[in-house]
Design an enzyme around this catalytic site. Sequence first.
Site, short mmCIF file in Angstrom:
data_model
loop_
_atom_site.label_atom_id
_atom_site.label_comp_id
_atom_site.label_asym_id
_atom_site.label_seq_id
_atom_site.Cartn_x
_atom_site.Cartn_y
_atom_site.Cartn_z
N GLY A 12 0.77 -1.23 0.00
CA GLY A 12 0.00 0.00 0.00
C GLY A 12 0.80 1.28 0.00
N SER A 13 2.03 1.25 -0.54
CA SER A 13 2.79 2.51 -0.57
C SER A 13 2.16 3.49 -1.57
CB SER A 13 4.26 2.25 -0.91
OG SER A 13 4.42 1.85 -2.24
N ASN A 14 1.64 2.98 -2.67
CA ASN A 14 0.95 3.87 -3.62
C ASN A 14 -0.36 4.39 -3.03
OD1 ASN A 14 2.24 4.15 -6.44
ND2 ASN A 14 2.58 2.01 -5.89
N LYS A 64 -16.60 -14.32 -9.24
CA LYS A 64 -16.20 -12.91 -9.35
C LYS A 64 -17.40 -11.98 -9.45
CE LYS A 64 -12.47 -11.96 -11.51
NZ LYS A 64 -11.26 -11.42 -12.17
N MET A 89 -4.10 -7.19 -7.26
CA MET A 89 -3.58 -8.28 -8.08
C MET A 89 -4.69 -9.22 -8.58
SD MET A 89 -0.68 -7.15 -8.20
CE MET A 89 0.92 -7.91 -8.39
N LEU A 91 -7.77 -9.56 -11.95
CA LEU A 91 -8.39 -9.00 -13.15
C LEU A 91 -9.76 -8.45 -12.78
CD1 LEU A 91 -7.69 -11.51 -16.08
CD2 LEU A 91 -6.80 -9.19 -15.76
N ASN A 106 -5.05 1.96 -13.64
CA ASN A 106 -4.12 1.03 -13.00
C ASN A 106 -2.70 1.53 -13.19
OD1 ASN A 106 -3.24 -1.44 -11.77
ND2 ASN A 106 -2.69 -2.22 -13.79
N HIS A 108 1.28 0.05 -13.41
CA HIS A 108 2.01 -1.20 -13.61
C HIS A 108 3.51 -0.91 -13.69
CE1 HIS A 108 2.52 -5.35 -14.85
NE2 HIS A 108 3.39 -4.90 -15.73
C1 GAR Z 1 3.32 -1.39 -7.45
O1 GAR Z 1 4.66 -1.38 -7.85
C2 GAR Z 1 2.42 -1.55 -8.65
O2 GAR Z 1 2.92 -0.95 -9.80
C3 GAR Z 1 2.37 -3.05 -8.78
O3 GAR Z 1 2.27 -3.51 -7.47
C4 GAR Z 1 3.01 -2.64 -6.62
C5 GAR Z 1 2.21 -2.33 -5.38
O4 GAR Z 1 3.01 -1.70 -4.43
N1 GAR Z 1 1.25 -3.46 -9.58
C6 GAR Z 1 1.27 -4.52 -10.39
O5 GAR Z 1 2.22 -5.27 -10.51
C7 GAR Z 1 -0.02 -4.76 -11.17
N2 GAR Z 1 0.15 -5.75 -12.18
P1 GAR Z 1 2.35 -0.92 -3.20
O6 GAR Z 1 1.38 -1.91 -2.52
O7 GAR Z 1 3.49 -0.59 -2.31
O8 GAR Z 1 1.66 0.27 -3.73
#
Ligand code: GAR
Length: 197
Positions: A12-14, A64, A89, A91, A106, A108
């Site tokens: 969850g840093s983003n 789903k 993570m 679809l 999203n 990536h």
């Molecule tokens: C992020 O780097 C994001 O780009 C990636 O998961 C990480 C989550 O980090 N997403 C994917 O790989 C999607 N296919 P976070 O939980 O620290 O935000």
Amino acid sequence: PVSIAVFASGSGSNFETLVQKAREDEVYHVELLVCDQPEASVVDKAKRLGIEVFAFRAKDYPNKATFEAAILQKLHAKSIKWCVLAGYMRLVGPTLLKAYEGKILNIHPSLLPAFPGKDAIGQALEANVRVTGVTVHFVDEGMDTGPIVEQAPVKVEGDRANLQRAIQQVEHELYPAVVKQCIKGEKATWQRKSVHY
Ligand code: GAR
């Protein structure tokens, strides 16, 4: 501000930077965290930040369509206008795609269409590329296939931890800014892609 939900499965840093940067100019407000991993640390972060959480386990639902219907109910109840995926993570299925067409973003950790799917950073290291990066794109029914909104390059230097850190740093700058631009209509709007890579 426009109400958004962040979808996440992991650390969850983003999510955290999306919440913090929302406070600067009030273009959007994070009203809800949707999380498919009730034990993930993003749930603790949301609680600490005072943000409501809808946590669920996919296996508690028959399919789903049913868990997405439960998510949808929550999104409607909170008047959510945009869904922002940050390490979610899974679809996204037809139930959410239909209800939020062109309103799901999203991020990536690669320059799509290179290295879609899981462990994009590992894939880039394996391929021995010199440059990888970050992509923000609209979500469609495919795996990381939707229309690209913005990209930023990251040089591959040092080990995996270094690259991961560099990518995260770029993500934390890029994502909140692009989310704001999309909400304000300053980016190209959603158009269904006719060709899929
Ligand atoms: C992020 O780097 C994001 O780009 C990636 O998961 C990480 C989550 O980090 N997403 C994917 O790989 C999607 N296919 P976070 O939980 O620290 O935000």
